[in-house]
Enzyme design. Structure first.
Site, mmCIF file in Angstrom:
data_model
loop_
_atom_site.group_PDB
_atom_site.id
_atom_site.type_symbol
_atom_site.label_atom_id
_atom_site.label_comp_id
_atom_site.label_asym_id
_atom_site.label_seq_id
_atom_site.Cartn_x
_atom_site.Cartn_y
_atom_site.Cartn_z
ATOM 1 C CB ALA A 54 -0.900 -0.008 1.233
ATOM 2 C CB THR A 55 1.357 3.841 -2.214
ATOM 3 O OG1 THR A 55 0.026 3.917 -2.743
ATOM 4 C CG2 THR A 55 2.109 2.787 -3.000
ATOM 5 C CB THR A 56 0.247 8.039 -0.742
ATOM 6 O OG1 THR A 56 1.420 7.775 -1.517
ATOM 7 C CG2 THR A 56 0.377 9.399 -0.109
ATOM 8 C CE LYS A 87 -3.339 1.930 -0.972
ATOM 9 N NZ LYS A 87 -2.444 2.804 -1.747
ATOM 10 C CB ALA A 229 4.185 3.500 -5.738
#
Length: 282
Positions: A54-56, A87, A229
């Site tokens: 998972a990113t941001t 997320k 990403a």
């Protein structure tokens, strides 16, 4: 450690009545440790780049609460492994957490943390303080340190409404579990450097929840613009960021229709100014 099947009936009953702790994970580790995720094994080969990440995640306080938002992309190396991963998770009625890093481990963390808070409330008859919640999450992260060294890193962002102060609070962490309270806003994940830069220019003290939602959506878009990403809003597939607001009325997640309205307003303005709103110099 022996499992519940090997313990005397009297000891099992004692554990269920009172194990001397309000921690759910400590209770399960005493009764059935095999049910908990194993955090101490050493992998022969680090697999961090082989599993979805998972990113941001971004969060910011407003007058009387806090907003958290996250993009929807998960990546495995240079491959987009999922376009609609979630997320940002509700922790209890007045808090939430967002995850960056190994997606599967992070989702597992979020679920276990939610049970931790519910377990404490049932045993103690009251909710845990905001600082207590932040410290409990830190303990869970610290327990994952061995796996983090193998590449399965999870770094959450925790946000909560503090009724005693009538304000939102934000906590970030390092891989060793150290909790750090952040003033006004913060961001985690691969696009955090770009999102945080946007927030520095767009954040306004005393902003409303509505304004802060738009500010976070702008920050996520800026992160996606510079970080491959991080996923931007997917208009063709109707995939929008996850946005949650916490204030005196509790936790609420904005519906897809609500978020899409913010996104469409933002994209319409970006057609005129592709780099987004300009912060005044004075």
């Amino acid at each position: 450690m022996a499992s519940h099947r090997d313990l005397p009936v009297g000891l099992v009953n004692q554990l269920f009545r009172n194990n001397g702790s309000s921690s759910f994970t400590e209770f399960v580790s005493s009764y059935a440790p095999e049910l908990l995720p194993q955090r101490d094994e050493v992998l022969a080969t680090p697999i961090g780049d082989q599993v979805p990440h998972a990113t941001t995640i971004v969060a910011a306080t407003f007058a009387g609460g806090v907003v958290m938002a996250g993009d929807r992309r998960a990546t495995s190396g240079n491959i987009i492994s999922q376009r609609d991963v979630e997320k940002v998770f509700r922790a209890d009625d007045y808090s939430c957490m967002g995850i960056a890093g190994t997606a599967s481990t992070g989702i597992e963390f979020a679920r276990l943390f939610r049970v931790e808070l519910e377990h404490y409330e049932k045993l103690e008859g009251r909710t845990m303080s905001v600082k207590g919640k932040a410290n409990r999450l830190a303990t869970m992260i610290r327990g994952n340190l061995a796996m983090a060294m193998q590449g399965l890193v999870v770094v959450p962002l925790f946000a909560a409404y503090d009724a005693d102060k009538d304000e939102g609070r934000i906590f970030s962490y390092d891989v060793a579990g150290g909790p750090y309270e952040r003033e006004r806003f913060d961001a985690i994940g691969s696009g955090s450097i770009f999102a945080r830069g946007a927030l520095k220019k767009l954040y306004r003290d005393g902003a409303s929840a509505d304004d802060m939602v738009m500010i976070l959506i702008q920050a996520l878009y800026d992160a996606a613009d510079d970080d491959s990403a991080t996923g931007g809003p997917d208009v063709t597939r109707r995939i929008w960021p996850i946005v949650s607001v916490i204030d005196a009325d509790g936790f609420r997640r904005l519906s897809e229709e609500q978020v899409s309205a913010y996104v469409e307003q933002m994209l319409e303005a970006r057609l005129i100014s592709p780099d987004g709103p300009i912060a005044p110099l004075r």
